[in-house]
Design a protein around this motif. Structure first.
Motif, PDB file in Angstrom:
ATOM      1  N   ASN A  99       0.841  -1.198   0.000  1.00 24.34           N
ATOM      2  CA  ASN A  99       0.000   0.000   0.000  1.00 24.34           C
ATOM      3  C   ASN A  99       0.876   1.247   0.000  1.00 24.34           C
ATOM      4  O   ASN A  99       2.088   1.165   0.202  1.00 24.34           O
ATOM      5  N   HIS A 100       0.252   2.382  -0.258  1.00 27.35           N
ATOM      6  CA  HIS A 100       0.935   3.673  -0.265  1.00 27.35           C
ATOM      7  C   HIS A 100       0.183   4.645   0.638  1.00 27.35           C
ATOM      8  O   HIS A 100       0.047   5.833   0.319  1.00 27.35           O
ATOM      9  N   ASN A 101      -0.286   4.135   1.778  1.00 28.35           N
ATOM     10  CA  ASN A 101      -1.058   4.948   2.712  1.00 28.35           C
ATOM     11  C   ASN A 101      -0.234   6.109   3.242  1.00 28.35           C
ATOM     12  O   ASN A 101       0.958   5.963   3.531  1.00 28.35           O
ATOM     13  N   ASP A 102      -0.880   7.256   3.371  1.00 20.10           N
ATOM     14  CA  ASP A 102      -0.266   8.460   3.940  1.00 20.10           C
ATOM     15  C   ASP A 102       1.011   8.865   3.215  1.00 20.10           C
ATOM     16  O   ASP A 102       1.916   9.461   3.816  1.00 20.10           O
ATOM     17  N   GLY A 103       1.131   8.513   1.931  1.00 20.58           N
ATOM     18  CA  GLY A 103       2.284   8.894   1.137  1.00 20.58           C
ATOM     19  C   GLY A 103       3.513   8.027   1.337  1.00 20.58           C
ATOM     20  O   GLY A 103       4.565   8.310   0.786  1.00 20.58           O
ATOM     21  N   GLY A 104       3.380   6.963   2.114  1.00 19.05           N
ATOM     22  CA  GLY A 104       4.506   6.061   2.343  1.00 19.05           C
ATOM     23  C   GLY A 104       4.249   4.716   1.690  1.00 19.05           C
ATOM     24  O   GLY A 104       3.488   4.613   0.736  1.00 19.05           O
ATOM     25  N   ARG A 105       4.908   3.696   2.208  1.00 16.59           N
ATOM     26  CA  ARG A 105       4.691   2.330   1.734  1.00 16.59           C
ATOM     27  C   ARG A 105       4.419   1.437   2.935  1.00 16.59           C
ATOM     28  O   ARG A 105       4.976   1.649   4.012  1.00 16.59           O
ATOM     29  N   GLY A 106       3.569   0.437   2.724  1.00 15.19           N
ATOM     30  CA  GLY A 106       3.247  -0.499   3.789  1.00 15.19           C
ATOM     31  C   GLY A 106       2.959  -1.879   3.238  1.00 15.19           C
ATOM     32  O   GLY A 106       2.557  -2.032   2.080  1.00 15.19           O
ATOM     33  N   VAL A 107       3.176  -2.883   4.085  1.00 13.66           N
ATOM     34  CA  VAL A 107       2.955  -4.269   3.680  1.00 13.66           C
ATOM     35  C   VAL A 107       2.613  -5.105   4.905  1.00 13.66           C
ATOM     36  O   VAL A 107       3.098  -4.835   6.006  1.00 13.66           O
ATOM     37  N   TYR A 108       1.758  -6.094   4.728  1.00  7.34           N
ATOM     38  CA  TYR A 108       1.370  -7.047   5.772  1.00  7.34           C
ATOM     39  C   TYR A 108       1.797  -8.442   5.334  1.00  7.34           C
ATOM     40  O   TYR A 108       1.746  -8.771   4.144  1.00  7.34           O
ATOM     41  N   PHE A 109       2.167  -9.276   6.304  1.00  5.90           N
ATOM     42  CA  PHE A 109       2.534 -10.661   6.019  1.00  5.90           C
ATOM     43  C   PHE A 109       2.432 -11.463   7.305  1.00  5.90           C
ATOM     44  O   PHE A 109       2.419 -10.900   8.400  1.00  5.90           O
ATOM     45  N   LEU A 110       2.336 -12.782   7.152  1.00  9.59           N
ATOM     46  CA  LEU A 110       2.328 -13.668   8.314  1.00  9.59           C
ATOM     47  C   LEU A 110       3.740 -14.166   8.565  1.00  9.59           C
ATOM     48  O   LEU A 110       4.450 -14.534   7.623  1.00  9.59           O
ATOM     49  N   ASP A 111       4.141 -14.192   9.849  1.00 10.93           N
ATOM     50  CA  ASP A 111       5.413 -14.822  10.163  1.00 10.93           C
ATOM     51  C   ASP A 111       5.191 -16.332  10.209  1.00 10.93           C
ATOM     52  O   ASP A 111       4.046 -16.790  10.146  1.00 10.93           O
ATOM     53  N   PRO A 112       6.240 -17.135  10.273  1.00  9.25           N
ATOM     54  CA  PRO A 112       6.055 -18.584  10.215  1.00  9.25           C
ATOM     55  C   PRO A 112       5.312 -19.162  11.413  1.00  9.25           C
ATOM     56  O   PRO A 112       4.895 -20.313  11.376  1.00  9.25           O
ATOM     57  N   THR A 113       5.111 -18.370  12.464  1.00  2.00           N
ATOM     58  CA  THR A 113       4.388 -18.880  13.629  1.00  2.00           C
ATOM     59  C   THR A 113       2.957 -18.384  13.681  1.00  2.00           C
ATOM     60  O   THR A 113       2.245 -18.624  14.651  1.00  2.00           O
ATOM     61  N   GLY A 114       2.501 -17.651  12.637  1.00  2.00           N
ATOM     62  CA  GLY A 114       1.097 -17.275  12.532  1.00  2.00           C
ATOM     63  C   GLY A 114       0.745 -15.865  12.927  1.00  2.00           C
ATOM     64  O   GLY A 114      -0.420 -15.494  12.880  1.00  2.00           O
ATOM     65  N   ASN A 115       1.711 -15.037  13.320  1.00  2.00           N
ATOM     66  CA  ASN A 115       1.404 -13.659  13.677  1.00  2.00           C
ATOM     67  C   ASN A 115       1.384 -12.776  12.435  1.00  2.00           C
ATOM     68  O   ASN A 115       2.176 -12.972  11.518  1.00  2.00           O
ATOM     69  N   THR A 116       0.496 -11.781  12.434  1.00  2.00           N
ATOM     70  CA  THR A 116       0.452 -10.795  11.358  1.00  2.00           C
ATOM     71  C   THR A 116       1.482  -9.718  11.659  1.00  2.00           C
ATOM     72  O   THR A 116       1.452  -9.101  12.714  1.00  2.00           O
ATOM     73  N   MET A 117       2.383  -9.494  10.715  1.00  2.00           N
ATOM     74  CA  MET A 117       3.416  -8.477  10.850  1.00  2.00           C
ATOM     75  C   MET A 117       3.200  -7.406   9.785  1.00  2.00           C
ATOM     76  O   MET A 117       2.641  -7.681   8.722  1.00  2.00           O
ATOM     77  N   GLU A 118       3.651  -6.205  10.080  1.00  2.00           N
ATOM     78  CA  GLU A 118       3.457  -5.077   9.168  1.00  2.00           C
ATOM     79  C   GLU A 118       4.702  -4.210   9.159  1.00  2.00           C
ATOM     80  O   GLU A 118       5.288  -3.942  10.206  1.00  2.00           O
ATOM     81  N   LEU A 119       5.109  -3.776   7.982  1.00  2.00           N
ATOM     82  CA  LEU A 119       6.169  -2.789   7.817  1.00  2.00           C
ATOM     83  C   LEU A 119       5.547  -1.547   7.206  1.00  2.00           C
ATOM     84  O   LEU A 119       4.801  -1.644   6.223  1.00  2.00           O
ATOM     85  N   ILE A 120       5.834  -0.359   7.779  1.00  2.00           N
ATOM     86  CA  ILE A 120       5.342   0.903   7.223  1.00  2.00           C
ATOM     87  C   ILE A 120       6.493   1.906   7.212  1.00  2.00           C
ATOM     88  O   ILE A 120       7.365   1.865   8.073  1.00  2.00           O
ATOM     89  N   THR A 121       6.484   2.785   6.216  1.00  2.00           N
ATOM     90  CA  THR A 121       7.527   3.803   6.129  1.00  2.00           C
ATOM     91  C   THR A 121       7.049   5.168   6.621  1.00  2.00           C
ATOM     92  O   THR A 121       7.863   6.072   6.785  1.00  2.00           O
ATOM     93  N   THR A 122       5.747   5.319   6.836  1.00  2.00           N
ATOM     94  CA  THR A 122       5.167   6.577   7.296  1.00  2.00           C
ATOM     95  C   THR A 122       4.149   6.265   8.386  1.00  2.00           C
ATOM     96  O   THR A 122       3.297   5.393   8.184  1.00  2.00           O
ATOM     97  N   PRO A 123       4.213   6.948   9.522  1.00  2.00           N
ATOM     98  CA  PRO A 123       3.222   6.697  10.572  1.00  2.00           C
ATOM     99  C   PRO A 123       1.805   6.991  10.074  1.00  2.00           C
ATOM    100  O   PRO A 123       1.605   7.890   9.251  1.00  2.00           O
ATOM    101  N   TYR A 124       0.850   6.241  10.578  1.00  2.00           N
ATOM    102  CA  TYR A 124      -0.545   6.480  10.215  1.00  2.00           C
ATOM    103  C   TYR A 124      -0.968   7.894  10.601  1.00  2.00           C
ATOM    104  O   TYR A 124      -0.559   8.413  11.633  1.00  2.00           O
TER     105      TYR A 124
END
Length: 130
Positions: A99-124
């Motif tokens: 995604n490009h929310n708030d003018g940055g970049r973001g992504v969601y993914f599952l770690d191998p143990t089942g947790n949802t992780m997120e990387l964002i370059t701009t705070p919400y």
């Protein structure tokens, strides 16, 4: 004294697997065990403490990491190299997009143990650049 976040416990099926995966994605190191916890120290002195819990269920946690553009690129390279499916939304659709929310970049993914992780370059809530 101002209140600061010191550490966050991330519950996983396997603390070694979870910590190793996120350290790789974030370009960090797993520290020595502290009792049942495997820590990853962030640059702001907050520690992610991975803890094994028997019977851990899929998608029980959602943890977001504010990263630089370079760290985001590294994370994306690692996700793609590891064959991890990623998504632009927490609803996990559509696959293979960011995604490009708030003018940055973001992504969601599952770690191998089942947790949802997120990387964002701009705070919400950050105003998009004009």
């Amino acid at each position: 004294m101002a209140v600061e976040l010191n550490h966050l416990v991330i519950v996983t099926r396997d603390n070694r697997e979870g910590a190793t995966f996120m350290a790789d994605i974030l370009g960090l190191e797993v520290g020595p065990a502290m009792g049942p916890f495997l820590p990853i120290e962030m640059s702001n002195a907050v520690t992610l403490d991975f803890f094994t819990r028997e019977g851990h269920h899929e998608e029980v946690a959602h943890d977001a990491f504010l990263v630089s553009d370079e760290e985001f690129d590294h994370g994306m390279e690692r996700l793609e190299a590891l064959g991890v499916t990623y998504f632009p939304t927490p609803w996990m659709d559509p696959p293979g997009e960011i995604n490009h929310n708030d003018g940055g970049r973001g992504v969601y993914f599952l770690d191998p143990t089942g947790n949802t992780m997120e990387l964002i370059t701009t705070p919400y809530g950050t105003p998009a650049p004009q």
